[in-house]
Design a protein around this motif. Structure first.
Motif, PDB file in Angstrom:
ATOM      1  N   ALA A  92     -19.678 -23.749  41.426  1.00 27.14           N
ATOM      2  CA  ALA A  92     -20.741 -24.767  41.378  1.00 27.14           C
ATOM      3  C   ALA A  92     -20.420 -25.798  40.302  1.00 27.14           C
ATOM      4  CB  ALA A  92     -22.073 -24.100  41.079  1.00 27.14           C
ATOM      5  N   CYS A  93     -21.023 -26.978  40.413  1.00 28.54           N
ATOM      6  CA  CYS A  93     -20.825 -28.034  39.423  1.00 28.54           C
ATOM      7  C   CYS A  93     -21.219 -27.516  38.044  1.00 28.54           C
ATOM      8  CB  CYS A  93     -21.650 -29.263  39.788  1.00 28.54           C
ATOM      9  SG  CYS A  93     -21.415 -30.628  38.632  1.00 28.54           S
ATOM     10  N   LYS A  94     -20.340 -27.767  37.060  1.00 27.57           N
ATOM     11  CA  LYS A  94     -20.558 -27.218  35.719  1.00 27.57           C
ATOM     12  C   LYS A  94     -21.650 -27.943  34.933  1.00 27.57           C
ATOM     13  CE  LYS A  94     -17.074 -24.194  35.977  1.00 27.57           C
ATOM     14  NZ  LYS A  94     -17.336 -22.781  36.223  1.00 27.57           N
ATOM     15  N   CYS A  95     -22.179 -29.032  35.468  1.00 29.36           N
ATOM     16  CA  CYS A  95     -23.231 -29.739  34.722  1.00 29.36           C
ATOM     17  C   CYS A  95     -24.579 -29.062  34.903  1.00 29.36           C
ATOM     18  CB  CYS A  95     -23.290 -31.215  35.109  1.00 29.36           C
ATOM     19  SG  CYS A  95     -24.344 -31.588  36.519  1.00 29.36           S
ATOM     20  N   GLY A  96     -24.632 -28.083  35.822  1.00 23.90           N
ATOM     21  CA  GLY A  96     -25.881 -27.373  36.019  1.00 23.90           C
ATOM     22  C   GLY A  96     -26.805 -28.006  37.044  1.00 23.90           C
ATOM     23  N   CYS A  97     -26.307 -29.002  37.779  1.00 22.24           N
ATOM     24  CA  CYS A  97     -27.142 -29.706  38.764  1.00 22.24           C
ATOM     25  C   CYS A  97     -27.370 -28.883  40.025  1.00 22.24           C
ATOM     26  CB  CYS A  97     -26.504 -31.043  39.129  1.00 22.24           C
ATOM     27  SG  CYS A  97     -24.926 -30.838  40.001  1.00 22.24           S
ATOM     28  N   GLY A  98     -26.592 -27.819  40.184  1.00 21.91           N
ATOM     29  CA  GLY A  98     -26.773 -26.966  41.359  1.00 21.91           C
ATOM     30  C   GLY A  98     -25.899 -27.335  42.546  1.00 21.91           C
TER      31      GLY A  98
ATOM     32  N   ARG B  42     -17.965 -30.891  41.891  1.00 18.62           N
ATOM     33  CA  ARG B  42     -18.547 -31.782  40.881  1.00 18.62           C
ATOM     34  C   ARG B  42     -19.458 -32.778  41.585  1.00 18.62           C
ATOM     35  NH1 ARG B  42     -12.860 -33.729  38.389  1.00 18.62           N
ATOM     36  NH2 ARG B  42     -12.131 -31.734  37.564  1.00 18.62           N
ATOM     37  N   CYS B  43     -20.634 -32.988  40.995  1.00 15.59           N
ATOM     38  CA  CYS B  43     -21.462 -34.089  41.483  1.00 15.59           C
ATOM     39  C   CYS B  43     -20.777 -35.366  40.973  1.00 15.59           C
ATOM     40  CB  CYS B  43     -22.897 -33.979  40.965  1.00 15.59           C
ATOM     41  SG  CYS B  43     -23.058 -34.106  39.170  1.00 15.59           S
ATOM     42  N   ALA B  44     -21.139 -36.510  41.541  1.00 14.99           N
ATOM     43  CA  ALA B  44     -20.472 -37.772  41.181  1.00 14.99           C
ATOM     44  C   ALA B  44     -20.589 -38.064  39.686  1.00 14.99           C
ATOM     45  CB  ALA B  44     -21.061 -38.914  42.000  1.00 14.99           C
ATOM     46  N   LYS B  45     -21.759 -37.765  39.126  1.00 17.43           N
ATOM     47  CA  LYS B  45     -22.027 -38.026  37.716  1.00 17.43           C
ATOM     48  C   LYS B  45     -21.091 -37.209  36.813  1.00 17.43           C
ATOM     49  CE  LYS B  45     -26.576 -38.890  35.657  1.00 17.43           C
ATOM     50  NZ  LYS B  45     -27.950 -38.341  35.651  1.00 17.43           N
ATOM     51  N   HIS B  46     -21.045 -35.912  37.096  1.00 15.94           N
ATOM     52  CA  HIS B  46     -20.211 -35.022  36.290  1.00 15.94           C
ATOM     53  C   HIS B  46     -18.730 -35.375  36.459  1.00 15.94           C
ATOM     54  CE1 HIS B  46     -19.079 -31.529  34.015  1.00 15.94           C
ATOM     55  NE2 HIS B  46     -18.397 -31.020  35.016  1.00 15.94           N
ATOM     56  N   ASN B  47     -18.351 -35.715  37.681  1.00 13.64           N
ATOM     57  CA  ASN B  47     -16.963 -36.092  37.953  1.00 13.64           C
ATOM     58  C   ASN B  47     -16.558 -37.286  37.085  1.00 13.64           C
ATOM     59  OD1 ASN B  47     -14.467 -35.837  39.607  1.00 13.64           O
ATOM     60  ND2 ASN B  47     -15.063 -37.871  40.311  1.00 13.64           N
TER      61      ASN B  47
HETATM   62 ZN   LIG Z   1     -23.415 -31.825  38.596  1.00 13.54          ZN
END
Ligand SMILES: [Zn+2]
Ligand SMILES: [Zn+2]
Length: 127
Positions: A14-20, A50-55
């Motif tokens: 899962a994305c590591k930023c915690g966005c799910g 990765r979501c776009a933001k985290h990427n």
């Molecule tokens: Zn994310």
């Protein structure tokens, strides 16, 4: 929805930023498992989806295969060089047909794998 394998949980990708965000492709998990089996030591998922933001935050290229669930960055206590060797061996033996691209980041000590698009050279080494 992807399925866990012997040593990997889908949630690890899962994305590591915690966005799910978790749209990881089963082929990536299966490749990670084959690499883990080959080295015989635990393999860590540094980055999966990765979501776009985290990427953007981690400096990924825009539209990176990580944002499409088609890539993962892996490391291990045995070192990324060993992982890279294992990937090359599996690929040569025809056991990693899903693989399209593998980059060995020597200095950062991890490998990137993806099943995105056909490349001229499957393997690349970067400092
Ligand atoms: Zn994310
Ligand atoms: Zn990557």
């Amino acid at each position: 929805m992807a399925q866990d394998t012997k040593n990997f949980k889908v949630s690890e990708f899962a994305c590591k930023c915690g966005c799910g965000t978790n749209i990881i492709d089963q082929r990536i998990i299966n490749m990670a498992q084959k690499i883990r089996d080959e080295v015989g030591e635990p393999v860590r998922v540094n980055s999966g989806c990765r979501c776009a933001k985290h990427n953007a935050r981690v400096g990924g290229v825009k539209g990176s295969f990580h944002t499409k669930g088609l890539a993962a960055d892996l490391s291990s206590s045995v070192g990324a060089a060993k992982l890279f060797e294992a990937v090359q061996k599996l690929w040569k033996d025809g056991k990693l047909e899903e693989l399209k691209y593998c980059i060995y980041y020597a200095h950062k000590n991890f490998i990137h794998i993806d099943c995105g698009k056909e490349r001229k050279n499957v393997f690349e080494v970067r400092a």
